[in-house]
Design an enzyme around this catalytic site. Structure first.
Site, PDB file in Angstrom:
ATOM      1  N   LYS A 117      20.676   3.265  48.532  1.00  0.00           N
ATOM      2  CA  LYS A 117      19.546   3.317  47.586  1.00  0.00           C
ATOM      3  C   LYS A 117      19.983   2.690  46.258  1.00  0.00           C
ATOM      4  CE  LYS A 117      16.245   6.778  45.795  1.00  0.00           C
ATOM      5  NZ  LYS A 117      15.971   8.231  45.698  1.00  0.00           N
ATOM      6  N   SER A 134      11.265   9.061  47.106  1.00  0.00           N
ATOM      7  CA  SER A 134      11.597   7.757  46.550  1.00  0.00           C
ATOM      8  C   SER A 134      12.622   6.978  47.381  1.00  0.00           C
ATOM      9  CB  SER A 134      12.113   7.911  45.128  1.00  0.00           C
ATOM     10  OG  SER A 134      13.291   8.689  45.098  1.00  0.00           O
ATOM     11  N   SER A 165      12.787  13.510  47.906  1.00  0.00           N
ATOM     12  CA  SER A 165      13.025  12.070  48.004  1.00  0.00           C
ATOM     13  C   SER A 165      13.916  11.634  49.169  1.00  0.00           C
ATOM     14  CB  SER A 165      13.606  11.532  46.698  1.00  0.00           C
ATOM     15  OG  SER A 165      12.571  11.395  45.772  1.00  0.00           O
TER      16      SER A 165
END
Lengths: 104, 453, 469
Positions: free
Chosen positions: C78, C153, C177
């Site tokens: 990420k 996310s 997330s």
């Protein structure tokens, strides 16, 4: 909180200053209404009695007294420190002049 | 608009009418080896270049997390104990938010509602000054203003960013510029004696702010003026005096001084208003989520307490009480760490020998005796001899004679060449140097030996 | 079967047996990324050359017989984890050209364990969202149906795993997330206990909440990765000194006698039809394996929406203060509308006169949420619930819904606020879209949570068939 929140344009502009943001005029009206709406939605918390409840700042509550020893470890080089800066001068970060004194 | 004025020393005709109410905020940089929340070297003043002591933490890079320096916390508690404070058993760090280019993260890690130390006091000769709190925070980067390529800019050096900074906040218990100066002296001597800071105002390792207002009836005034940018003791005294005069004029005219922040301007010999941006500061404190809470045990407090040796104020009082030392002498010497043992010995011996301690200490101060070369015993012997007026240290006598020979080269040459009368001028010179204490015959013999021997 | 379709476990086996090289696996992943990234938009940066170079080094080490836990295994990270000398953006144009001066602890641990970093995955800008369509680098799409969102996310990492662009991946969870995009993309996502995995070098969103964790194809993989990235970090004072267990070695499908609680408040009436049933079916399967299922009652999850909104936005307003464009990055005018909204709401909640009513009140209710879980964990070993009240929503759903994320994450917020561990595992499909179930465990009970997930996963044929090599 039980009173309905309705941020005035002045409240909003103070909030923007405190936040160091400059939303555009159109953006401001949208965000201002969205903020009021969101703040009003927070009212649900008043359904719960928290009179004798301590706030939870650290979720697991496990850690306490975490320190480091007073020892010097390696630093970034000056070049590394400045490597992402948009504006530098002689090893310093540079910004537009800031004046501290304003006489009246 | 404030009226221009010049302060004229001592002209304070409404002195009796208004009493100054002054509270101080003193910042002291701790001289730990490393910074407050990271391992970068804590030596901003001696750094050869800007931005060489930085890392993700003190440069506020994304993702960096502060970890507190244990020594800085111990030293803050030590200072609190020395200031007669209570130590909070539960403490924490908080974030204090504002935007300024010298503040790497947009917030300063400080302490809000649970500082390490609270409710202390310091005794001054004008009365007790309450210590509201002593807390620990981090210093900001250093800004300087320059012209680069014709443009006014500010340059930022983060070597100082994250240096441990202790803030001492007093109650509004200071009522004169003299008391303010005495108080500051005590604080400076204290941190130096604890060996936790250089407390050097010129270098910025000790910084001052004062809240000044005037009262006519002893009650707490409903305004206060914050004065910043004070970087010497002298400026502190001057800015307090300047504010007293300025505020007196405003009060006399029937108005109330504006609540504001002012800065001392040396060039103008007055304070000037520092207008803040629209919308007053709102620091939005909240508990620092990156640093777990701090719990301080009684045994930790006891252990820190045991590291504190006699404090300057205590020592001063002891010298006055036990040896009848003059207060000004005691004040001058009580915090000079390398002299303390010597002075203690001299005082003890002189008491035993029934010699006036003020005379002995006076000699040390006034004659600037090199204490590294003269032992306390020798010093006392010499003083005793001086008092009886008989014997003069031979070494000293010789040095006067050498000086006389050097000062009067022609006379000396004449005597060497056989002119016997010439010795009279040399003897006269030595006698005057010894303030008539030397023995003429001995002087004559030594000169003779030196020049004709 | 293409090599990029392998699990971590099978990749390690194949590398050890010299069935293929790390370079081959890496190249297969890169080629899959090349074919699909335009459509899915799961990667913001791809480090092709560096990845192949690292794979070659890994192959040398394998030849020499080096035994490192993730040696030669490609990972997608990420883009809020700092990677030294390799661009890190947090999906915000504010950091468009930011080249970090240091690597996050998680990256250092992965690299030390021999992992290959393929590139950085898409996310909602600054992690602000549950859709990955607030990214300044364009919306990420759900590989199961590119007309839908991957969740967020960590949407890029979930989509990368789901579309076999990578073998393993790393995400981070503030509240949902990891679990929610794992649910929408049909993969395994583990949110560790707060403090189990270091946050050092992870661009902070909510400092009292952020928990980095793995998104993987199987539970076994998640156990393997967790073992590598967990542990005390002297650069993060909130990491726990508790010993890191051998999650992978200790993984056991024996769940006989385990008590599983299902809170009735979490089987919401207004959840999408079919979701609650799939979760209850999965519970039945667990019962068959020897676990005991009990109905429990907990605080209404609606409270956690408000608590989370206030606490997270307050911390966001503080954490994003450092982005002033002086030392790195661009100035704050490039903050997107969502970041502006969050910063301003957080600023309001912390400001003088409102602090007690908002921030402090929220932190008190947060304590009630923690106590609620403490009470429940006196009688159950784990808590079971749907991860999300819906399957993946259509592209565009989050736009102009300032509270979209908070509502999408209603079922994971309370456990996040309490700092607990939780895992999402797929339990089936509605149409072509996956449905996920979450297992919440007590503090540092990652092993319990992994065991239950592993027991379920290895007992259902459709999951096993997905990874037959």
């Amino acid at each position: 909180m039980s009173k309905k929140v309705n941020l005035s344009p002045k409240d909003f502009s103070n909030l923007a200053t405190l936040s160091n943001l400059s939303p555009s005029k159109e953006e401001s009206d949208t965000i201002r209404n969205q903020l009021s709406e969101a703040l009003n939605a927070m009212d649900v918390l008043n359904e719960l009695d928290t009179k004798d409840v301590a706030p939870l700042n650290h979720p697991t509550g496990e850690m306490v007294n975490v320190y480091r020893k007073d020892e010097v470890t390696s630093s970034l080089s000056q070049k590394e420190a400045l490597s992402n800066a948009k504006s530098t001068h002689n090893g310093y970060f540079q910004v537009d002049a800031i004046f501290e004194d304003q006489e009246n | 608009m404030h009226t221009k004025h010049l302060w004229i020393g001592g002209k304070m005709n409404s002195k009796a009418k208004y009493t100054p109410v002054i509270g101080a905020e003193i910042h002291v940089e701790l001289k730990t080896k490393s910074k407050m929340f990271c391992g970068c070297k804590n030596d901003p003043f001696k750094a050869e270049k800007p931005n060489i002591y930085t890392c993700p933490v003190c440069l506020g890079l994304p993702g960096a997390i502060p970890v507190p320096n244990k020594k800085a916390i111990d030293w803050t508690i030590m200072l609190g104990l020395a200031l007669n404070c209570q130590i909070n058993k539960e403490s924490k760090f908080d974030r204090k938010h504002y935007f300024y280019p010298d503040l790497a993260k947009g917030y300063q890690i400080s302490q809000y509602d649970e500082p390490f130390c609270v409710n202390g006091f310091v005794e001054t000769s004008f009365g007790r000054v309450g210590i509201t709190r002593v807390h620990l925070e981090e210093d900001t980067a250093k800004l300087q203003h320059a012209k680069v390529k014709g443009k006014n800019v500010s340059l930022i050096d983060f070597n100082r960013s994250g240096v441990p900074l202790v803030e001492i906040v007093t109650e509004p218990d200071i009522h004169s510029s003299d008391q303010a100066k005495e108080f500051l002296n005590i604080i400076r001597n204290l941190v130096r004696s604890l060996d936790i800071s250089d407390a050097n105002m010129e270098q910025g390792s000790m910084r001052l702010e004062a809240n000044i207002s005037l009262t006519s009836d002893g009650s707490l005034p409903d305004y206060k003026v914050e004065v910043k940018n004070i970087n010497s003791f002298r400026f502190f005294g001057l800015s307090v005096k300047s504010e007293i005069t300025r505020q007196t004029e405003i009060l006399e005219s029937g108005k109330t001084p504006k609540q504001e922040t002012r800065g001392w301007r040396e060039d103008k010999k007055t304070t000037v208003s520092q207008r803040l941006k629209e919308g007053a500061a709102d620091y939005r404190y909240f508990p620092e989520p990156d640093i777990p809470p701090i719990v301080i045990s009684q045994s930790q407090i006891d252990s820190i307490k045991s590291q504190i040796t006699e404090l300057p104020q205590e020592r001063k009082q002891r010298w006055i009480d036990e040896y009848g030392l003059r207060s000004d002498y005691a004040t001058l010497l009580c915090s000079q760490k390398d002299l303390v043992l010597y002075i203690d010995k001299v005082l003890k011996e002189s008491k035993k020998e029934n010699i006036d301690s003020n005379k002995v200490i006076g000699q040390i101060i006034n004659k600037k005796i090199d204490l590294k070369k003269v032992s306390p015993e020798d010093l006392l012997t010499k003083i005793k001899d001086d008092q009886s007026g008989k014997i003069i240290d031979n070494q000293e006598l010789e040095s006067w004679i050498d000086q006389a020979i050097k000062d009067l080269p022609k006379v000396s040459k004449d005597y060497q060449d056989g002119k016997d009368n010439a010795i009279g001028s040399l003897i006269g010179k030595v006698m005057s140097m010894s303030k008539g204490q030397a023995d003429g015959k001995t002087v004559k013999e030594i000169i003779h030996k030196k020049l004709r021997g | 079967m293409k090599l990029n379709e392998l699990t971590i476990t099978n990749t390690l086996k194949g590398l050890e047996n010299h069935d293929f090289s790390s370079e081959e696996v890496t190249k297969d992943c890169l080629s899959k990324i090349g074919q699909t990234n335009k459509k899915i938009n799961s990667f913001i940066s791809i480090f092709e050359e560096e990845a192949i170079a690292s794979a070659k080094i890994a192959d040398e080490k394998i030849k020499k017989g080096d035994k490192l836990p993730l040696l030669g295994v490609p990972f997608a990270i990420k883009d809020n984890f700092l990677t030294k000398d390799r661009r890190t953006t947090a999906a915000s144009k504010v950091l468009d050209d930011y080249i970090p001066q240091y690597s996050s602890t998680v990256i250092r641990k992965l690299e030390y364990a021999g992992a290959i970093i393929l590139g950085k995955t898409n996310l909602d800008a600054w992690c602000h969202g549950s859709s990955t369509e607030t990214s300044d680098y364009g919306s990420c799409k759900n590989p199961h149906d590119t007309n839908t969102l991957p969740g967020g996310s960590s949407g890029g990492s979930a989509a990368a795993i789901s579309s076999n662009q990578t073998i393993g991946s790393i995400g981070s969870e503030t509240a949902g997330s990891i679990r929610q995009p794992a649910s929408w993309c049909g993969v395994v996502g583990l949110k560790p206990t707060y403090g189990r995995v270091s946050r050092y070098g992870v661009i902070a969103m909510g400092s009292s909440l952020d928990s980095p964790g793995p998104l993987t194809k199987t539970t076994e993989d998640a156990a393997k990765v967790l073992e590598v990235i967990s542990g005390l970090d002297k650069f993060d004072g909130t990491t726990s000194p508790k010993k890191v267990e051998n999650y992978h070695k200790n993984l056991s499908a024996d769940i006989k006698g385990m008590t599983i609680g299902i809170p009735k408040e979490y089987l919401m009436e207004d959840s999408q039809e079919g979701i609650n049933q799939l979760v209850l079916d999965a519970a039945k399967q667990m019962e068959k394996l020897g676990a005991k299922i009990v109905e429990i009652s907990m605080l209404d999850p609606k409270y956690s929406i408000a608590v989370y909104t206030i606490v997270q936005r307050s911390e966001v307003s503080s954490n994003l203060s450092r982005f002033d464009g002086i030392r790195y990055g661009n100035d704050r005018s490039l903050m997107g509308p969502e970041a502006k909204r969050r910063i301003m709401l957080g600023t309001y909640a912390l400001s003088s006169g409102y602090y007690d009513a908002y921030y402090k009140k929220a932190q008190k209710v947060r304590m009630l949420l923690k106590k609620d879980f403490e009470r429940v964990f006196q009688s159950v070993d784990t808590v079971l619930a749907p991860t999300s009240p819906s399957t993946a929503l259509p592209v565009g759903s989050s736009l102009n819904h300032p509270m979209f994320g908070e509502i999408a994450d209603v079922l994971v917020e309370a456990s996040s606020m309490a700092g607990l561990t939780g895992i999402n595992i797929p339990v089936g499909f509605i149409g072509k879209l996956p449905v996920g179930m979450q297992i919440i465990g007590n503090y540092f009970q990652e092993q319990t949570v992994l065991n239950l997930a592993h027991a379920y996963e290895t007992s259902v044929d459709w999951r096993q068939n997905e990874f037959k090599s």
